[in-house]
Design a protein around this motif. Structure first.
Motif, PDB file in Angstrom:
ATOM      1  N   THR A   1      43.511  40.926  38.376  1.00 47.62           N
ATOM      2  CA  THR A   1      42.556  41.718  39.148  1.00 47.62           C
ATOM      3  C   THR A   1      43.353  42.782  39.894  1.00 47.62           C
ATOM      4  O   THR A   1      44.504  42.522  40.281  1.00 47.62           O
ATOM      5  N   PRO A   2      42.812  43.997  40.090  1.00 48.93           N
ATOM      6  CA  PRO A   2      43.598  45.066  40.711  1.00 48.93           C
ATOM      7  C   PRO A   2      43.936  44.831  42.173  1.00 48.93           C
ATOM      8  O   PRO A   2      44.871  45.429  42.701  1.00 48.93           O
ATOM      9  N   LYS A   3      43.170  43.976  42.858  1.00 53.26           N
ATOM     10  CA  LYS A   3      43.482  43.674  44.252  1.00 53.26           C
ATOM     11  C   LYS A   3      43.115  42.224  44.555  1.00 53.26           C
ATOM     12  O   LYS A   3      42.346  41.598  43.826  1.00 53.26           O
ATOM     13  N   ASN A   4      43.688  41.710  45.629  1.00 51.67           N
ATOM     14  CA  ASN A   4      43.443  40.326  46.024  1.00 51.67           C
ATOM     15  C   ASN A   4      41.974  40.133  46.368  1.00 51.67           C
ATOM     16  O   ASN A   4      41.414  40.843  47.200  1.00 51.67           O
ATOM     17  N   ARG A   5      41.336  39.154  45.721  1.00 49.97           N
ATOM     18  CA  ARG A   5      39.915  38.880  45.956  1.00 49.97           C
ATOM     19  C   ARG A   5      39.659  37.462  46.434  1.00 49.97           C
ATOM     20  O   ARG A   5      38.521  37.048  46.578  1.00 49.97           O
ATOM     21  N   GLY A   6      40.717  36.697  46.653  1.00 54.15           N
ATOM     22  CA  GLY A   6      40.554  35.382  47.235  1.00 54.15           C
ATOM     23  C   GLY A   6      40.466  34.256  46.212  1.00 54.15           C
ATOM     24  O   GLY A   6      40.284  34.474  45.011  1.00 54.15           O
ATOM     25  N   LEU A   7      40.579  33.030  46.722  1.00 56.88           N
ATOM     26  CA  LEU A   7      40.616  31.842  45.872  1.00 56.88           C
ATOM     27  C   LEU A   7      39.374  31.710  45.002  1.00 56.88           C
ATOM     28  O   LEU A   7      39.466  31.396  43.817  1.00 56.88           O
ATOM     29  N   GLY A   8      38.202  31.933  45.590  1.00 54.65           N
ATOM     30  CA  GLY A   8      36.967  31.747  44.834  1.00 54.65           C
ATOM     31  C   GLY A   8      36.906  32.615  43.595  1.00 54.65           C
ATOM     32  O   GLY A   8      36.617  32.135  42.490  1.00 54.65           O
ATOM     33  N   ASN A   9      37.198  33.899  43.758  1.00 55.14           N
ATOM     34  CA  ASN A   9      37.192  34.813  42.622  1.00 55.14           C
ATOM     35  C   ASN A   9      38.261  34.435  41.608  1.00 55.14           C
ATOM     36  O   ASN A   9      38.032  34.511  40.390  1.00 55.14           O
ATOM     37  N   ASN A  10      39.412  33.993  42.097  1.00 54.40           N
ATOM     38  CA  ASN A  10      40.518  33.652  41.203  1.00 54.40           C
ATOM     39  C   ASN A  10      40.162  32.465  40.307  1.00 54.40           C
ATOM     40  O   ASN A  10      40.439  32.470  39.108  1.00 54.40           O
ATOM     41  N   ILE A  11      39.531  31.443  40.888  1.00 59.58           N
ATOM     42  CA  ILE A  11      39.128  30.289  40.076  1.00 59.58           C
ATOM     43  C   ILE A  11      37.976  30.664  39.156  1.00 59.58           C
ATOM     44  O   ILE A  11      37.965  30.282  37.975  1.00 59.58           O
ATOM     45  N   ASN A  12      37.012  31.411  39.673  1.00 58.76           N
ATOM     46  CA  ASN A  12      35.841  31.783  38.850  1.00 58.76           C
ATOM     47  C   ASN A  12      36.253  32.542  37.602  1.00 58.76           C
ATOM     48  O   ASN A  12      35.833  32.209  36.487  1.00 58.76           O
ATOM     49  N   LYS A  13      37.069  33.579  37.770  1.00 59.56           N
ATOM     50  CA  LYS A  13      37.434  34.394  36.609  1.00 59.56           C
ATOM     51  C   LYS A  13      38.350  33.634  35.658  1.00 59.56           C
ATOM     52  O   LYS A  13      38.305  33.845  34.441  1.00 59.56           O
ATOM     53  N   GLY A  14      39.148  32.725  36.201  1.00 59.83           N
ATOM     54  CA  GLY A  14      39.970  31.896  35.336  1.00 59.83           C
ATOM     55  C   GLY A  14      39.134  30.929  34.522  1.00 59.83           C
ATOM     56  O   GLY A  14      39.328  30.788  33.308  1.00 59.83           O
TER      57      GLY A  14
ATOM     58  N   LEU B   1      35.599  34.474  51.116  1.00 62.63           N
ATOM     59  CA  LEU B   1      35.833  33.586  52.245  1.00 62.63           C
ATOM     60  C   LEU B   1      37.294  33.137  52.266  1.00 62.63           C
ATOM     61  O   LEU B   1      38.018  33.288  51.275  1.00 62.63           O
ATOM     62  N   ARG B   2      37.725  32.562  53.397  1.00 62.76           N
ATOM     63  CA  ARG B   2      39.041  31.949  53.455  1.00 62.76           C
ATOM     64  C   ARG B   2      39.107  30.817  52.427  1.00 62.76           C
ATOM     65  O   ARG B   2      38.085  30.200  52.108  1.00 62.76           O
ATOM     66  N   PRO B   3      40.311  30.517  51.899  1.00 58.09           N
ATOM     67  CA  PRO B   3      40.425  29.450  50.890  1.00 58.09           C
ATOM     68  C   PRO B   3      39.834  28.119  51.327  1.00 58.09           C
ATOM     69  O   PRO B   3      39.200  27.423  50.533  1.00 58.09           O
ATOM     70  N   ASP B   4      40.019  27.745  52.619  1.00 62.64           N
ATOM     71  CA  ASP B   4      39.489  26.459  53.070  1.00 62.64           C
ATOM     72  C   ASP B   4      37.969  26.460  53.068  1.00 62.64           C
ATOM     73  O   ASP B   4      37.333  25.442  52.770  1.00 62.64           O
ATOM     74  N   LYS B   5      37.348  27.608  53.368  1.00 58.62           N
ATOM     75  CA  LYS B   5      35.881  27.699  53.350  1.00 58.62           C
ATOM     76  C   LYS B   5      35.367  27.678  51.916  1.00 58.62           C
ATOM     77  O   LYS B   5      34.324  27.078  51.626  1.00 58.62           O
ATOM     78  N   THR B   6      36.083  28.347  51.027  1.00 66.37           N
ATOM     79  CA  THR B   6      35.700  28.329  49.613  1.00 66.37           C
ATOM     80  C   THR B   6      35.687  26.904  49.086  1.00 66.37           C
ATOM     81  O   THR B   6      34.722  26.465  48.453  1.00 66.37           O
ATOM     82  N   GLU B   7      36.769  26.161  49.354  1.00 63.11           N
ATOM     83  CA  GLU B   7      36.835  24.781  48.886  1.00 63.11           C
ATOM     84  C   GLU B   7      35.759  23.936  49.563  1.00 63.11           C
ATOM     85  O   GLU B   7      35.129  23.081  48.932  1.00 63.11           O
ATOM     86  N   TYR B   8      35.535  24.177  50.847  1.00 61.90           N
ATOM     87  CA  TYR B   8      34.552  23.397  51.595  1.00 61.90           C
ATOM     88  C   TYR B   8      33.171  23.461  50.952  1.00 61.90           C
ATOM     89  O   TYR B   8      32.509  22.432  50.758  1.00 61.90           O
ATOM     90  N   TRP B   9      32.725  24.663  50.599  1.00 55.99           N
ATOM     91  CA  TRP B   9      31.376  24.794  50.050  1.00 55.99           C
ATOM     92  C   TRP B   9      31.263  24.223  48.650  1.00 55.99           C
ATOM     93  O   TRP B   9      30.199  23.749  48.242  1.00 55.99           O
ATOM     94  N   THR B  10      32.371  24.199  47.907  1.00 57.33           N
ATOM     95  CA  THR B  10      32.359  23.502  46.615  1.00 57.33           C
ATOM     96  C   THR B  10      32.277  21.999  46.838  1.00 57.33           C
ATOM     97  O   THR B  10      31.576  21.290  46.107  1.00 57.33           O
TER      98      THR B  10
END
Length: 256
Positions: free
Chosen positions: A69-82, A182-191
């Motif tokens: 990705t051209p810029k940092n988009r956070g943990l949620g986007n990184n897992i989703n696109k992977g 969201l912050r990585p901890d919030k991303t994981e929390y909602w999952t």
């Protein structure tokens, strides 16, 4: 002679951000253990140029599919696109700073047999910082994660964790995509909340520190920093944090 392990139905999905040497160590460890997957996907979250250059070399050496990705988009986007790039029925999810031990390949063979024969299990977890609080013995190595009606420990929400685990590649279809922005901890929390709300089922490896080692070198330390209030040892803050989490976590599970 070292046994060779072939997992054609499994994609190794590794999320990465600015830790290309840690990634190399992880891939080399899988290689030394003779673990061969249907495919390997590395999802990068907008790393610096020096790490992107190293990723390109690693891609040549290990033959993985690189999603950038051209810029940092956070943990949620990184897992989703992977996860979107995975084509096999099962996904072994690992972050770049985890290295498997010699015990892991046989446990992955066992786990794959279980999840194929019992598809009601959504996830099989291999690592955790702490033991899941409510476990029911399943076999010699694994226990089933449960949430009894009288469960009072708020850590029950961690029936899901983004630490190394095997899951159905349709995971996002059942539990929803990871929250982005969201912050990585919030991303994981909602999952975690979604996993409980939608009655996810999973197994937990009893000796959960034996299958993977998390390696944080001085040259590539962890890129995630927790908020100070969430790790403070102040007795008053510990008490307030416990009450807050007990109320909030249960509210989010049952009323949102």
């Amino acid at each position: 002679m070292l046994q060779s392990y072939h997992f054609p139905d499994v994609t190794l999905l590794i999320t990465h951000y600015n830790r290309s040497h840690s990634l190399e160590n992880s891939l080399l460890t899988f290689q030394r253990l003779n673990c061969h997957f249907g495919s390997i996907v590395v999802s990068d979250d907008g790393s610096k140029e020096v790490h992107l250059a190293h990723l390109t070399q690693l891609q040549h050496d290990f033959g993985f599919q690189l999603i950038t990705t051209p810029k940092n988009r956070g943990l949620g986007n990184n897992i989703n696109k992977g996860q979107d790039a995975v084509k096999t029925p099962y996904t072994l999810y690992v972050q770049e700073d985890f290295e498997p031990t010699a015990e892991f390949p046989d446990r992955l063979v066992e786990s794959l047999t279980i999840i194929k024969e019992h598809p009601e299990f959504d996830i099989i977890r291999f690592y955790a910082y702490v033991r899941y609080p409510y476990l029911k013995p399943y076999n010699q190595g694994f226990s089933e994660m449960v949430i009894p009606p009288w469960a009072t420990r708020y850590t029950k929400i961690y029936a899901y964790s983004d630490h190394p685990h095997l899951r159905h590649s349709s995971f996002l279809e059942k539990f929803g995509r990871y929250a982005e922005g969201l912050r990585p901890d919030k991303t994981e929390y909602w999952t975690c909340i979604s996993f409980v709300q939608k009655k996810g089922k999973g197994l937990f490896y009893n000796d959960f520190k034996q299958l993977f080692h998390q390696k944080n070198s001085q040259s590539e330390p962890s890129t995630y920093k927790q908020e100070q209030w969430s790790v403070s040892k102040n007795s008053l803050l510990v008490f307030v944090r416990h009450i807050y989490r007990q109320v909030k976590y249960n509210y989010d599970i049952y009323f949102r």
